[in-house]
Design a protein around this motif. Structure first.
Motif, mmCIF file in Angstrom:
data_model
loop_
_atom_site.group_PDB
_atom_site.id
_atom_site.type_symbol
_atom_site.label_atom_id
_atom_site.label_comp_id
_atom_site.label_asym_id
_atom_site.label_seq_id
_atom_site.Cartn_x
_atom_site.Cartn_y
_atom_site.Cartn_z
ATOM 1 N N PRO B 622 -76.394 112.366 18.724
ATOM 2 C CA PRO B 622 -74.943 112.216 18.907
ATOM 3 C C PRO B 622 -74.201 111.917 17.608
ATOM 4 O O PRO B 622 -73.100 112.424 17.392
ATOM 5 C CB PRO B 622 -74.845 111.029 19.872
ATOM 6 C CG PRO B 622 -76.112 111.076 20.633
ATOM 7 C CD PRO B 622 -77.151 111.551 19.663
ATOM 8 N N LEU B 624 -75.014 112.894 14.567
ATOM 9 C CA LEU B 624 -74.904 114.137 13.806
ATOM 10 C C LEU B 624 -73.880 115.073 14.450
ATOM 11 O O LEU B 624 -73.091 115.717 13.756
ATOM 12 C CB LEU B 624 -76.268 114.833 13.722
ATOM 13 C CG LEU B 624 -77.294 114.141 12.817
ATOM 14 C CD1 LEU B 624 -78.663 114.786 12.982
ATOM 15 C CD2 LEU B 624 -76.867 114.229 11.359
ATOM 16 N N ALA B 625 -73.885 115.132 15.781
ATOM 17 C CA ALA B 625 -72.926 115.993 16.474
ATOM 18 C C ALA B 625 -71.497 115.509 16.198
ATOM 19 O O ALA B 625 -70.582 116.309 15.998
ATOM 20 C CB ALA B 625 -73.209 115.992 17.973
ATOM 21 N N TYR B 626 -71.326 114.197 16.168
ATOM 22 C CA TYR B 626 -70.003 113.641 15.883
ATOM 23 C C TYR B 626 -69.565 113.997 14.467
ATOM 24 O O TYR B 626 -68.413 114.370 14.224
ATOM 25 C CB TYR B 626 -70.030 112.129 16.087
ATOM 26 C CG TYR B 626 -68.687 111.479 15.870
ATOM 27 C CD1 TYR B 626 -67.644 111.707 16.749
ATOM 28 C CD2 TYR B 626 -68.469 110.657 14.769
ATOM 29 C CE1 TYR B 626 -66.401 111.133 16.544
ATOM 30 C CE2 TYR B 626 -67.233 110.083 14.557
ATOM 31 C CZ TYR B 626 -66.197 110.324 15.441
ATOM 32 O OH TYR B 626 -64.969 109.761 15.225
ATOM 33 N N ASP B 628 -70.524 116.593 12.853
ATOM 34 C CA ASP B 628 -70.174 118.017 12.863
ATOM 35 C C ASP B 628 -68.751 118.211 13.365
ATOM 36 O O ASP B 628 -67.997 119.037 12.852
ATOM 37 C CB ASP B 628 -71.149 118.793 13.754
ATOM 38 C CG ASP B 628 -72.534 118.888 13.139
ATOM 39 O OD1 ASP B 628 -72.658 118.590 11.938
ATOM 40 O OD2 ASP B 628 -73.476 119.237 13.853
#
Lengths: 685, 685
Positions: B622, B624-626, B628
């Motif tokens: 999460p 890393l996704a944030y 991104d």
């Protein structure tokens, strides 16, 4: 182009439009050609994040876990294939166990002990002299009575502690944290040994059928532990389904065999066994007779060790948890008692003697004698092997749960309290597997060798748990406390006596190891606890500051090894966080230093360069000394060291690069007032 | 107080007085009590740094290397005790070798081969039938003639390449890089085997004296390699002194024994050996006679392998380097020839047969037969053991030097080119030791087992070096090129023939392994070279920018695990480098998130907090996704992730902390456009 995007000259205005932390802005995209600009509305939180109920909150979706790009994609795929997709926390409730499944999971340990309990009794008795084998049945009866007492005691414990009636919790709650940790240490060791014993006994059931595989038993055992580990990493639900079949198969097959055997003996089809005259024990051994009987009893007491499992696992049952757990416990005890006494009766009446080489189990010899080498033998051995191997699963349910309790209370590293993507306590499962594999290798997968390690720990935990209940009844004096106190008191007394008998009679066979290991493990747990406690105190804030905090402006230095894109990127970043970033070139080569100093003004413009010559060829020492010297000028300002490293494309390239950077980072990590900023360089060719 | 000093409220003015990078400012100190201020003039560069000749240059003193504080102090002290204080680069000249020392260091390999060369010849001949032993002396003579040719050839090579006449250099220079790498690969393998062979032969000299230690020979060999490694890590000068005594002792003792033996045989005191009739070789073996004679010759050719050593080490001699090296080479060849032929003569005339078990060496049997089991035997064996064990040192002088040449040219990792504090090539020395130890263990320290691996590689290198010289003479046609061409041509032809003989006759005994390993090693060296080349091209700058560079203002985020001093320090630092730093709390516990969100405004004031709930319990995905999602809003700005970690006080505390931070760092390292700033927190309690 440099990988760190938008490197600009100092005269340009860097883009500093504010980003929206809640991801609700419209994104601007610019096309590839100039003038090609367009605007696209994207709401990223709809894809990978949902909006939370409160302000400033986002909720991650499964995508954030599964959709990773780059080199981890394949690892991620393999992992998903191996242990499945992540499970949402809301599904946890659905993963709970019914009584039927609970019996299969938590009582496979208990019930499966019937497969090797009678054998271990008769094995010790046989060393005293074959004449002693007649004591197998009375000892089995005695152990069954004890089981009844312990079961009654634990029914009360489960009711009192519906959130998990582990000895650790009961003892901590009522007897103080030290005795709680003692119970925990004894249990942790017990669970590891359970895995080793169950798997070894399961493999022994296989070698009874296929004696040729006897020499591979260590390898087979290790592979089985790894498979069980994998099953558990997949999470509770699947393992419940896996474990139902063998447990019930074993119960049905063994009840049938016991019933058939008892019937044939009763109706006189099999003549009652009369010990031949040469079975008379020799004089010398008779002196040790009582001692060996005690040892035989100790080995048989292993059969009770499964009781703790259900108590520990109460929260895994469907609600009402404690009622379901209690009923399951009672049923497990009844099934076990019938099988255990029945098998012991058959062993005694058929005059089966243990096989010295441990290739054929006593149970397999009983079945062989009753039904010959037919289908029944194969079915019985397969069912036995399966329930035994899978009985190890009980520990895989309990050890991780107990270690998560311990981690929550700060006695084990915090990783043990962290539920993995499949809701399983990953660290505990892996730790248990590794330790059990270690034991299997050291003890060459021998059941008789492992059991002395086993019983003592579990009975210490029993005693502490029952004593805790005793104190609890006495302190609270709730309704019905008198019979409760009596039952738990009896339980505590019986288990304490057994613990002492086990400890003394098996001392040289292995309980010395437990007596040595338990205090070491306790010291270990308490040392971790002390560390976490002092650390938490040291890190807690005395007062809450009123506003956002800003540290003193850092001194920013960039160690430059040579003039290339990597160094240029690091300098660009350093200039973006400080107006006075400083490049430092440490070298042992004066000619090289001259070359760099000469090119520098063209290369990095106004960024200042200091060349530190190092005639002793060391890089790190002079750099640290230089930082110390800078620090003396401004003791209040932190120093930021900007390190640039090339990101390797292949794992082996790590050996060709970044070795110095790694050593430097380790040293800087321990320097006070120092921050390391790592600027990875991704090759763009 | 926070460890990161001078944390201020945003309203305060952070101290941003400029520090002087050249350390020439006066330092201000403030006393402990308010108003206690005083000023102290300190010039730090006088203590740990000296001013360099050019502007912006400092020169580090020995203090920067030796005076380290904290946890590394003891490691430093132990290291200084073990390998000595660092050596200044200016002292390098003084560490050069005289001819006397050079003979001891570089020719111990060559001269010491006389101890096992004749034995290896006779050992192979004995397998053909004891009758073949009479060929020992003629073969030794043939090998001596070859030695003369090779020595003459190499005298020319040394003159032509006074900076190091390694086959690698000569072949690369004249035959192209591929054949150069072939020579290098053959030599690297040869040096590793030299260490293993010499140490094994040295231990065999000891077991000839004390047969009881035969079963410990592997352990003894390994310990000896480690001791030689240590000696070499201490640097050249000491090792020169150490190695003088045994080399000259061996030369004196052996010349004495050979002289004494030849005299006694000549004056008829020892009857000439006449082979008894049963020594007649059997028919079947005679068929393989020629083949076995070739093998015996191959085994004896090992004696020439030492010649390369001196050529490789030319730069280690005192000036004029090439003249000293040449003279040393000639002397080494003469001494060797006398001892080799002398010993072979005695072996033949005394009729000594090799001992099948390798416990007693042939040389020890010769001495025993001449002088009995007296003082002479002990002195001879001790001298032999010492020179042999120390002959391994030749490889320790040459392997690291060759690997530094290879590293300089980009064929090996750069660490190999780095001189340690004692001017020794630390990485090469350690790598050589480890590989030699591996060989000793695999081959159970057997000389006969190791030699087939040895000779082939060295003769390939010889051939390439001589061929290179041939090409060089032909191309340059300098004065005296005709005789030079003739000599090197003869050398090339002879060594090529020997290489083929060795490769074919020993194929199944071990040269197959060299034939397999050399291409693998070549591929390895060339793969590294290709990597460095493409990387250097990719990192080189296309154009030189005109001014200092500034990257786009970074987005700064601080993952916050809980509200404590560690998090506070990280936020303070983040605020010092960005006006819009953002705290992110990833959690799987909604209640915990609420608690943090509630306390936040009091705790961190204006710094914004985003809570990312992670129902799948993953932290890194999460986050890393944030990142991104943030990145999509501002693709041009790098993201700085500020991580705060508690610095452990004891090594074991690492297991209790920072595990997640470590995993996160590994992942972030591979994310593009991402910088990790590591803010260590030092406990102050």
């Amino acid at each position: 182009m440099l990988p760190l995007r938008a490197v600009t000259r100092s005269s340009d205005t860097p883009d500093s439009g504010r980003v929206d932390p809640l991801l609700e802005v419209r994104e601007k995209h610019r096309g590839r050609r100039p003038g090609d600009a367009y605007v696209k509305i994207v709401r990223p939180f709809e894809e990978e994040f949902q909006r939370g109920d409160d302000a400033g909150e986002l909720i991650a979706t499964e995508k954030t876990v599964l959709q990773r790009r780059g080199w981890t994609t394949n690892i991620r795929r393999f992992r998903t294939w191996l242990i499945g997709r992540p499970i949402h926390r809301d599904r946890e409730e659905h993963e709970r166990l019914t009584k039927t499944k609970g019996l299969a999971i938590f009582s496979s340990d208990n019930i499966s002990s019937s497969a090797y309990g009678p054998e271990e009794i008769s094995r010790v008795l046989a060393t005293a002299g074959v004449g002693y084998l007649v004591l197998t049945l009375p000892l089995a009866g005695l152990i069954t009575v004890m089981l009844a007492i312990v079961t009654l005691s634990y029914r009360q414990t489960i009711k009192a502690y519906p959130k998990g009636a582990s000895s650790y919790i009961v003892a901590s709650d009522n007897l103080g944290s030290t005795l709680g940790v003692l119970a925990a240490a004894a249990l942790l060791i017990g669970y590891v040994v359970t895995v080793a014993v169950s798997v070894s006994a399961g493999v022994a059931a296989m070698t009874s059928l296929l004696p040729d595989i006897e020499r591979y038993k260590v390898v087979i055992s290790v592979v089985l532990v790894l498979l069980i580990m994998l099953g558990n990493l997949r999470g509770i639900r699947e393992s419940g389904t896996i474990f139902m079949i063998p447990t019930y198969a074993y119960i049905v097959v063994m009840l049938g065999i016991v019933g058939y055997g008892v019937a044939r003996v009763t109706f006189g089809e099999v003549p009652a066994f009369v010990p031949p005259p040469e079975w008379e024990p020799v004089e010398a051994v008779q002196v040790f007779g009582l001692f060996l009987i005690l040892r035989a009893f100790s080995q048989g007491a292993v059969a009770l060790t499964g009781v703790e499992a259900i108590s520990d696992g109460v929260p895994a049952f469907k609600p009402p948890e404690w009622k379901n757990a209690r009923t399951t416990l009672t049923w497990a005890a009844i099934v076990f008692a019938i099988l255990f006494v029945g098998i012991a009766y058959l062993v005694a009446r058929l005059g089966v003697q243990p096989d010295g080489s441990e290739t054929y189990t006593v149970l397999s010899l009983v079945v062989r004698q009753l039904t010959g080498e037919g289908v029944v033998l194969v079915v019985a051995q397969v069912a036995t092997a399966l329930i035994l191997v899978l009985a190890a699963n009980t520990s895989f349910a309990d050890f991780p749960r107990l270690s998560s309790f311990l981690a929550r209370d700060g006695y084990l590293p915090r990783q043990f309290a962290f539920r993995g993507e499949r809701l399983a306590f990953t660290t505990g499962i892996v730790a248990l597997s590794l330790m059990a594999i270690g034991l299997l290798i050291v003890f060459r997968a021998s059941v008789s060798g492992l059991i002395p390690l086993y019983t003592l720990g579990v009975f210490i935990a029993f005693t502490l748990s029952q004593s805790g209940m005793l104190v609890r009844w006495w302190r609270r004096r709730e309704e019905g406390w008198r019979p409760g106190l009596a039952i738990n008191g009896l339980g505590a007394a019986v288990t304490a006596v057994v613990a002492i008998v086990v400890g003394v009679s098996n001392f040289f066979q292995g309980s010395w190891l437990v007596i040595v290991l338990v205090p070491i493990l306790m010291a270990f747990l308490m040392g971790i606890h002390r560390h976490y406690t002092t650390q938490d105190q040291a890190l807690a804030l005395d007062h809450i500051p009123e506003k956002a905090e800003v540290a003193a402006k850092p001194i920013v230095i960039v160690p430059v090894a040579r003039l290339d894109r990597v160094a240029r990127q690091a300098i660009a970043f350093a200039n973006s966080i400080s107006p006075e970033a400083l490049a430092v070139h440490v070298t042992n080569d004066a000619a090289d230093a001259d070359a760099i100093r000469e090119r520098w003004p063209d290369w990095a413009g106004s960024t200042e360069l200091v060349v530190v010559e190092s005639p002793y060829r060391a890089l790190i020492g002079p750099l640290l000394a230089y930082m110390d010297a800078l620090q003396r000028q401004a003791p209040d300002r932190p120093i930021v060291v900007v390190l640039s490293e090339v990101v390797p494309r292949h794992w082996w390239e790590n050996f060709l690069h970044n070795q110095t950077a790694l050593r430097l980072k380790l040293r800087l990590f321990r320097r006070k007032n120092t921050i390391v900023a790592d600027v990875p360089y991704h090759r763009v060719d």
